[in-house]
Motif scaffolding. Structure first.
Motif, PDB file in Angstrom:
ATOM      1  N   ALA A 143       0.726  -1.782   0.125  1.00 22.34           N
ATOM      2  CA  ALA A 143       0.118  -0.494  -0.407  1.00 22.34           C
ATOM      3  C   ALA A 143       1.045   1.129   0.304  1.00 22.34           C
ATOM      4  O   ALA A 143       0.698   2.618  -0.778  1.00 22.34           O
ATOM      5  CB  ALA A 143      -0.871  -0.060   1.333  1.00 22.34           C
ATOM      6  N   ALA A 144       1.846   1.534   0.852  1.00 21.94           N
ATOM      7  CA  ALA A 144       2.991   2.675   0.684  1.00 21.94           C
ATOM      8  C   ALA A 144       3.191   2.481  -0.491  1.00 21.94           C
ATOM      9  O   ALA A 144       3.594   4.039  -1.085  1.00 21.94           O
ATOM     10  CB  ALA A 144       3.451   2.465   2.316  1.00 21.94           C
ATOM     11  N   ASP A 160       3.560   0.192   7.636  1.00 27.35           N
ATOM     12  CA  ASP A 160       3.420  -0.823   8.717  1.00 27.35           C
ATOM     13  C   ASP A 160       5.547  -0.764   9.357  1.00 27.35           C
ATOM     14  O   ASP A 160       5.647  -0.991  10.565  1.00 27.35           O
ATOM     15  CB  ASP A 160       3.516  -2.586   8.446  1.00 27.35           C
ATOM     16  N   ASP A 212       0.717  -7.031   1.831  1.00 22.24           N
ATOM     17  CA  ASP A 212      -0.007  -8.207   2.801  1.00 22.24           C
ATOM     18  C   ASP A 212      -1.405  -7.423   2.991  1.00 22.24           C
ATOM     19  O   ASP A 212      -2.445  -8.958   2.213  1.00 22.24           O
ATOM     20  CB  ASP A 212       0.420  -7.822   4.676  1.00 22.24           C
ATOM     21  N   GLU A 271      10.741  -4.726  -5.032  1.00 27.22           N
ATOM     22  CA  GLU A 271       9.791  -6.048  -4.114  1.00 27.22           C
ATOM     23  C   GLU A 271      10.418  -7.620  -4.269  1.00 27.22           C
ATOM     24  O   GLU A 271      10.907  -8.104  -5.317  1.00 27.22           O
ATOM     25  CB  GLU A 271       8.464  -5.750  -5.217  1.00 27.22           C
ATOM     26  N   THR A 286       8.357  -1.699   3.331  1.00 26.15           N
ATOM     27  CA  THR A 286       9.020  -3.405   3.254  1.00 26.15           C
ATOM     28  C   THR A 286       7.860  -4.198   4.724  1.00 26.15           C
ATOM     29  O   THR A 286       7.331  -4.797   4.214  1.00 26.15           O
ATOM     30  CB  THR A 286       9.801  -3.592   3.700  1.00 26.15           C
ATOM     31  N   LYS A 319     -11.575  -8.599   4.492  1.00 35.04           N
ATOM     32  CA  LYS A 319     -12.989  -8.566   4.845  1.00 35.04           C
ATOM     33  C   LYS A 319     -13.932  -9.550   3.243  1.00 35.04           C
ATOM     34  O   LYS A 319     -14.932  -9.757   3.397  1.00 35.04           O
ATOM     35  CB  LYS A 319     -12.838  -6.889   3.905  1.00 35.04           C
ATOM     36  N   PRO A 326      -0.804   0.624  11.990  1.00 38.77           N
ATOM     37  CA  PRO A 326      -0.904  -0.782  10.985  1.00 38.77           C
ATOM     38  C   PRO A 326      -1.828  -0.759  10.523  1.00 38.77           C
ATOM     39  O   PRO A 326      -2.819  -1.403  10.533  1.00 38.77           O
ATOM     40  CB  PRO A 326      -0.817  -1.825  11.382  1.00 38.77           C
ATOM     41  N   PHE A 327      -2.347   0.645   8.967  1.00 37.60           N
ATOM     42  CA  PHE A 327      -3.578  -0.132   8.424  1.00 37.60           C
ATOM     43  C   PHE A 327      -3.144   0.409   7.005  1.00 37.60           C
ATOM     44  O   PHE A 327      -2.179   1.437   6.827  1.00 37.60           O
ATOM     45  CB  PHE A 327      -4.891   1.163   8.736  1.00 37.60           C
ATOM     46  N   THR A 328      -3.921   0.400   6.156  1.00 38.32           N
ATOM     47  CA  THR A 328      -3.559   0.117   4.608  1.00 38.32           C
ATOM     48  C   THR A 328      -3.874   1.601   4.589  1.00 38.32           C
ATOM     49  O   THR A 328      -2.849   2.281   3.600  1.00 38.32           O
ATOM     50  CB  THR A 328      -4.474  -1.042   3.816  1.00 38.32           C
TER      51      THR A 328
HETATM   52  C1  LIG Z   1      -4.986 -10.278   8.500  1.00 36.07           C
HETATM   53  C2  LIG Z   1      -5.103  -8.981   8.223  1.00 36.07           C
HETATM   54  C3  LIG Z   1      -6.276  -8.060   8.027  1.00 36.07           C
HETATM   55  C4  LIG Z   1      -6.463  -6.370   7.512  1.00 36.07           C
HETATM   56  N1  LIG Z   1      -7.052  -5.830   7.719  1.00 36.07           N
HETATM   57  C5  LIG Z   1      -7.114  -4.569   7.502  1.00 36.07           C
HETATM   58  C6  LIG Z   1      -8.343  -4.141   7.552  1.00 36.07           C
HETATM   59  O1  LIG Z   1      -9.896  -4.251   7.602  1.00 36.07           O
HETATM   60  N2  LIG Z   1      -8.315  -2.076   7.031  1.00 36.07           N
HETATM   61  C7  LIG Z   1      -6.450  -1.925   6.646  1.00 36.07           C
HETATM   62  O2  LIG Z   1      -6.723  -1.112   6.834  1.00 36.07           O
HETATM   63  N3  LIG Z   1      -5.444  -2.363   7.233  1.00 36.07           N
HETATM   64  C8  LIG Z   1      -5.839  -4.344   7.123  1.00 36.07           C
HETATM   65  N4  LIG Z   1      -4.375  -5.261   7.972  1.00 36.07           N
HETATM   66  C9  LIG Z   1      -3.143  -4.006   7.552  1.00 36.07           C
HETATM   67  C10 LIG Z   1      -2.802  -3.861   7.024  1.00 36.07           C
HETATM   68  O3  LIG Z   1      -2.345  -5.238   5.097  1.00 36.07           O
HETATM   69  C11 LIG Z   1      -1.926  -3.459   6.580  1.00 36.07           C
HETATM   70  O4  LIG Z   1      -1.277  -2.063   7.357  1.00 36.07           O
HETATM   71  C12 LIG Z   1      -0.716  -2.665   4.889  1.00 36.07           C
HETATM   72  O5  LIG Z   1      -0.547  -3.737   4.467  1.00 36.07           O
HETATM   73  C13 LIG Z   1       0.179  -1.872   5.132  1.00 36.07           C
HETATM   74  O6  LIG Z   1       0.736  -1.582   4.051  1.00 36.07           O
HETATM   75  P1  LIG Z   1       2.645  -1.355   3.844  1.00 36.07           P
HETATM   76  O7  LIG Z   1       2.623  -1.167   2.751  1.00 36.07           O
HETATM   77  O8  LIG Z   1       3.356  -1.121   4.965  1.00 36.07           O
HETATM   78  O9  LIG Z   1       2.672  -3.236   3.890  1.00 36.07           O
HETATM   79  P2  LIG Z   1       2.547  -4.430   2.833  1.00 36.07           P
HETATM   80  O10 LIG Z   1       1.620  -3.427   2.193  1.00 36.07           O
HETATM   81  O11 LIG Z   1       2.642  -5.953   4.023  1.00 36.07           O
HETATM   82  O12 LIG Z   1       3.823  -4.064   1.721  1.00 36.07           O
HETATM   83  C14 LIG Z   1       4.751  -4.419   2.333  1.00 36.07           C
HETATM   84  C15 LIG Z   1       5.656  -4.927   0.255  1.00 36.07           C
HETATM   85  O13 LIG Z   1       7.312  -4.771   0.826  1.00 36.07           O
HETATM   86  C16 LIG Z   1       7.770  -6.712   0.398  1.00 36.07           C
HETATM   87  N5  LIG Z   1       8.915  -6.505   1.256  1.00 36.07           N
HETATM   88  C17 LIG Z   1       8.861  -6.784   2.193  1.00 36.07           C
HETATM   89  N6  LIG Z   1       9.996  -7.466   2.615  1.00 36.07           N
HETATM   90  C18 LIG Z   1      11.434  -6.759   1.527  1.00 36.07           C
HETATM   91  C19 LIG Z   1      12.124  -6.884   1.273  1.00 36.07           C
HETATM   92  N7  LIG Z   1      13.193  -7.107   1.827  1.00 36.07           N
HETATM   93  N8  LIG Z   1      12.614  -6.165   0.162  1.00 36.07           N
HETATM   94  C20 LIG Z   1      11.463  -6.039  -0.780  1.00 36.07           C
HETATM   95  N9  LIG Z   1      10.392  -6.189  -0.748  1.00 36.07           N
HETATM   96  C21 LIG Z   1      10.161  -6.520   0.759  1.00 36.07           C
HETATM   97  C22 LIG Z   1       6.534  -7.458   0.641  1.00 36.07           C
HETATM   98  O14 LIG Z   1       6.579  -8.425  -0.265  1.00 36.07           O
HETATM   99  C23 LIG Z   1       5.271  -6.423   0.461  1.00 36.07           C
HETATM  100  O15 LIG Z   1       5.064  -6.431  -1.198  1.00 36.07           O
HETATM  101  C24 LIG Z   1      -4.774  -6.150   7.837  1.00 36.07           C
HETATM  102  C25 LIG Z   1      -3.668  -7.083   8.046  1.00 36.07           C
HETATM  103  C26 LIG Z   1      -3.426  -7.986   7.600  1.00 36.07           C
HETATM  104  C27 LIG Z   1      -2.199  -9.351   8.163  1.00 36.07           C
END
Ligand SMILES: Cc1cc2nc3c(=O)[nH]c(=O)nc-3n(C[C@H](O)[C@H](O)[C@H](O)COP(=O)(O)OP(=O)(O)OC[C@H]3O[C@@H](n4cnc5c(N)ncnc54)[C@H](O)[C@@H]3O)c2cc1C
Length: 483
Positions: A15-16, A312, A43, A35, A142, A53, A318-320
């Motif tokens: 998402a971020a 996150d 996630d 990625e 990440t 959902k 920790p939300f999308t």
């Molecule tokens: C079961 C569950 C339900 C959820 N439901 C909700 C909800 O209803 N509403 C809501 O707002 N939030 C929800 N969340 C939280 C939401 O999923 C996260 O807050 C959101 O995905 C965070 O986005 P992000 O970009 O930080 O990380 P992510 O979306 O996880 O993206 C991180 C990316 O980095 C990649 N990555 C990791 N390590 C490396 C590396 N070393 N090198 C390169 N790439 C890497 C991963 O593969 C991934 O693609 C839920 C989480 C879970 C587990």
């Protein structure tokens, strides 16, 4: 002449990272996104919001079917659920959304997507597949992974996390969910509604520990009414696998006490999150991090001023939607050089159980922690005509106000709370007061009327006071009560 290969490098395509990449590329910045999982979406798409959902909705359809007689319909004899077919639909929804997050789409926007394992060489250079790639600024996005609690024997038994549960094919007869946070509660209710006998084990003294106790209690009662067993103040001590069953020994969270052995067919670990920092060689760039993640300031900068951490990974919220918000702020700072700051007081969140619990701003726990004085106004869903028509009378809205009647926070537990909270998020962001909320004509019959009525309650005591009545009596020669 450009000193770096790229204006902006982004690590992590969730998402971020995707928000930042799409924005930066469209502003004309030369952008690369790295990625390591082989697909975009993170996630939320693959193991989080989208599958959870979808599963929750399927389970709620089943729960509603089970309630058919309450609506005057014939009672239904429901067959057992085929979890494989339920998860096939979950996979279809993910697949449909995945198209939106394709590398080709990001390429068409102007951002190059590369798959591999990036590792910092220094604060401007990242190694990807043996190639050194430099960028003027970097965004680390990440995300996080399931944290595994220290429980004797956990490594020797099969267990699910959010990364594996949506691939399950057989509905367990009995399921233990470790953790009564948002993920644990959402999954516990979904599996219970599909037909599993579910037990939640929670270390703290209430489920959804960030929420006020009275709000969590409403959800607890609902879960228990649907057959979920909830053990709070309980620690998982050891786990073993015997004759295909999982035996979990639990005890009191603190101090000595009797141990209890629970038996189940499956175990779901939903006991918190840990930041994905492994393999990034953050030390090579001099980036500080802790067990909670990579700390940032409100411009999302790490201790290295041209390296940002969003989503996150920074451990804030920790939300999308927060990850997307932060991605946009980091992008403004890194590419547009606009000093935008994150303001989390304007951001809401929701746990998608039934009833949903949604919040913005202060609740009683947070107000008390920061020493803020407040008063509370509540309005029940059982007083809302639409909630009654839909057979969803549980829950309430709770407003926290300061001495002058200014909104400090709003919490809603009830049907569609995640939608209803937006009126209050907008009010908070637009600095709209209770007068406007109370004076705005809301459509009848809608759930949203609960917000107008709650706001109206604040003025009702003043408006219909003895003082007002005596003034009006005097002014207009009113005769007073008829009965
Ligand atoms: C079961 C569950 C339900 C959820 N439901 C909700 C909800 O209803 N509403 C809501 O707002 N939030 C929800 N969340 C939280 C939401 O999923 C996260 O807050 C959101 O995905 C965070 O986005 P992000 O970009 O930080 O990380 P992510 O979306 O996880 O993206 C991180 C990316 O980095 C990649 N990555 C990791 N390590 C490396 C590396 N070393 N090198 C390169 N790439 C890497 C991963 O593969 C991934 O693609 C839920 C989480 C879970 C587990």
């Amino acid at each position: 002449m450009a000193r770096y290969d790229y204006d902006l490098g982004i690590i992590g395509g969730g998402a971020a990272g995707l928000t930042a990449a799409a924005g930066a590329a469209q502003f004309g910045a030369k952008t690369i996104l790295m990625e390591n999982s082989g697909r975009l979406g993170g996630d939320c798409l693959h193991f989080g919001c989208v599958p959870s959902k979808t599963l929750i909705h399927t389970a709620s359809v089943w729960a509603l079917a089970r309630r058919s007689k309450e609506f005057g319909l014939p009672g239904l004899a429901l067959p057992p659920v085929d979890l494989g077919s339920v998860m096939d639909r979950v996979a279809e929804v993910i697949e449909t959304i995945q198209h939106h997050d394709s590398p080709e789409r990001f390429c068409s926007l102007g951002a190059l997507v590369c798959f591999g394992d990036p590792a910092f060489e220094d604060d401007h250079v990242v190694n990807l597949g043996g190639k050194s790639i430099s960028a003027r600024s970097w965004i680390i996005a990440t995300g996080s992974s399931p944290a595994l609690p220290t429980i004797d024997g956990l490594n020797d038994v099969p267990y699910w996390t959010n990364e594996t549960v949506f691939s399950a094919r057989t509905l367990p007869g009995r399921l233990i969910v470790l953790g009564g946070g948002p993920i644990g509660c959402e999954m516990a209710q979904a599996f219970a509604r599909l037909g599993s006998k579910v037990t939640i084990i929670e270390f703290l003294d209430q489920i959804l520990s960030a929420e006020d106790a009275d709000m969590a209690e409403i959800l607890k009662n609902k879960l228990m009414s649907e057959g979920v067993l909830i053990h709070t103040n309980t620690k998982a001590i050891r786990v073993e696998n015997r004759n295909k069953a999982i035996l979990l020994t639990t005890g009191p969270a603190r101090g000595e006490g009797t141990e209890q052995v629970l038996e189940a067919d499956a175990l779901l670990v939903a006991a918190g999150r840990k930041p994905n920092v492994d393999g990034l060689s953050l030390e090579a760039a001099g980036i500080h991090y802790t067990a909670k993640g990579i700390p940032t300031n409100d411009r999302l900068k790490t201790n290295i001023s041209h390296i940002y951490a969003c989503g996150d990974i920074n451990g804030v919220m920790p939300f999308t939607h927060v990850a997307g918000y932060e991605g946009g702020i980091a992008l403004s700072n890194a590419v547009l050089r606009l000093p935008r700051r994150a303001d989390y007081t304007r951001v809401g969140w929701c746990t998608y159980t039934s009833p949903e619990i949604a919040s913005i701003g202060l609740n009683e726990k947070r107000a008390q922690k920061e020493g803020t004085r407040y008063s509370v106004i509540e309005e029940l869903f059982s007083q809302n005509d639409r909630a009654l028509a839909e057979g969803e009378p549980e829950g309430k809205i709770k407003l926290l106000l300061d001495n002058g009647g200014k909104l400090l926070g709003a919490q809603i537990i009830g049907v569609h709370a995640g939608e209803l909270i937006h009126e209050w998020i907008l009010a908070t962001n637009g600095k709209v007061g209770l007068t406007t909320m109370a004076g705005t004509v809301h459509l009848y019959p809608t759930l949203s009327e609960i917000s107008k009525r709650a706001a109206g309650k604040y003025f009702a005591s003043k408006l219909f006071s003895d003082k007002t009545r005596s003034i009006l009596r005097l002014l207009f020669n009113l005769k007073g009560r008829a009965c």
